[in-house]
Design an enzyme around this catalytic site. Structure first.
Site, PDB file in Angstrom:
ATOM      1  CB  THR A  17       5.222   2.167   0.425  1.00  0.00           C
ATOM      2  OG1 THR A  17       4.583   1.157  -0.005  1.00  0.00           O
ATOM      3  CG2 THR A  17       6.867   2.630   0.011  1.00  0.00           C
TER       4      THR A  17
ATOM      5  N   GLY B  53       0.748  -1.198   0.122  1.00  0.00           N
ATOM      6  CA  GLY B  53       0.159  -0.086  -0.119  1.00  0.00           C
ATOM      7  C   GLY B  53       1.025   1.424   0.079  1.00  0.00           C
ATOM      8  CB  CYS B  54       0.381   4.672  -1.236  1.00  0.00           C
ATOM      9  SG  CYS B  54      -1.346   4.984  -0.651  1.00  0.00           S
ATOM     10  CE1 TYR B  55      -1.670   8.304   3.676  1.00  0.00           C
ATOM     11  CE2 TYR B  55      -3.227   6.723   3.155  1.00  0.00           C
ATOM     12  CZ  TYR B  55      -2.897   8.151   3.152  1.00  0.00           C
ATOM     13  OH  TYR B  55      -3.952   9.190   2.863  1.00  0.00           O
TER      14      TYR B  55
END
Length: 315
Positions: free
Chosen positions: A119, A115-117
């Site tokens: 990461t 996921g972006c967060y």
């Protein structure tokens, strides 16, 4: 023969970005389904099983169904949803996370895209936990803001389409107020934390980009590390990495602010250690659609297929 790659969910935000990154490549054969057959399970299954690699850009339940449609043992699946990020039998697709992670991705046919967060969180806290500077049981707080593309087509319309019934003029909005979000278990597991971090996400009135921040009261940690100790741990963990840059302390000290769009259009992840020797502000900046989604998927695809890891990606 070039490896065949199929994106299931190509019409979505992440799928479109992945397709854009792959379409001009001469080392793969990007195959697509007839738009009229996108919801036809049999047609999707045929496409998946003729592909060497499938990238799932779907909601969680649809991604699970997609996995069940693949009967070929040789087909590599890269799932961009949250469905398999903590699932047994799936390799976490963050190549820079550990020195052996690339080899694990290369050997796997089931890869979960981070996921972006998470990461940003994992990149910041895992090296500190591994080095003993941050106790796994420490109560970690994550404050973060993302561009509205992170919410997919529905949120994009909400911010961009003035004629939409749910159009908003919000400039900044916090969400997940009930502390029920899918990302903390992923952060906890791959960040090597003993407890779920307290996650306080927000969305801003900008399309792409994000900032993820982990504040640490250094005086409260058992080893009472200094800011330089945190920086050294991060710099050592990502030494030689092309896409992860640990910003030198002297450069960080010259900054008076940090905006979230500075990595847009790249697969770059920037890590900062702000603050003092008493209170540190660990910050990650990345493109939520780059290293936080489509860029990471392409990087994992390159590794899994044995291609140039940097192909189609900008640092």
């Amino acid at each position: 023969m070039l490896p065949k790659v199929f994106i299931d969910g190509e019409a979505g935000t992440t799928g479109l970005q992945i397709a854009d990154r792959l379409r001009q490549r001469s080392d793969i054969d990007l195959i697509s389904i007839d738009p009229a057959n996108r919801k036809d399970i049999d047609a999707r299954a045929r496409m998946m099983n003729m592909a060497d690699a499938v990238i799932l850009c779907l909601p969680d339940d649809a991604a699970r169904l997609g996995v069940s449609l693949v009967t070929s043992k040789n087909t590599i699946i890269i799932d961009a949803s949250t469905a398999h990020r903590t699932a047994s039998g799936w390799t976490y697709g963050f190549p820079e996370m550990d020195k052996g992670q690339r080899a694990a991705i290369r050997a796997s046919t089931r890869i979960s895209n981070p996921g972006c967060y998470p990461t940003g969180v994992i990149a910041l806290v895992r090296p500190l936990v591994m080095r003993g500077l941050l106790p796994p049981a420490h109560p970690v707080t994550v404050n973060a803001v993302s561009g509205y593309t992170g919410g997919g087509n529905a949120m994009i319309a909400e911010f961009e389409n003035a004629d939409a019934p749910n159009y908003t003029s919000d400039t900044y909005r916090i969400y997940a107020l009930g502390q029920k979000h899918k990302h903390p278990p992923e952060m906890m597991r791959h960040g090597r934390l003993a407890n779920l971090p307290m996650f306080t996400p927000a969305v801003g009135r900008f399309a792409q980009g994000m900032i993820v921040e982990v504040p640490l009261p250094l005086w409260a940690l058992p080893r009472k590390p200094r800011r330089a100790d945190l920086y050294a741990a991060l710099a050592d963990a990502y030494n030689g990495e092309r896409f992860v840059r640990v910003v030198p302390l002297a450069e960080s000290e010259r900054l008076t602010g940090l905006e979230p769009e500075g990595c847009n259009g790249t697969n770059r992840l920037e890590l900062y250690v702000f603050g003092s020797d008493d209170q540190a502000r660990l910050v990650a900046r990345l493109d939520n659609l780059g290293k936080g989604a489509s860029g990471a998927a392409v990087q994992n695809l390159n590794i899994a297929l044995g291609l140039d890891e940097w192909a189609g990606l900008e640092a």
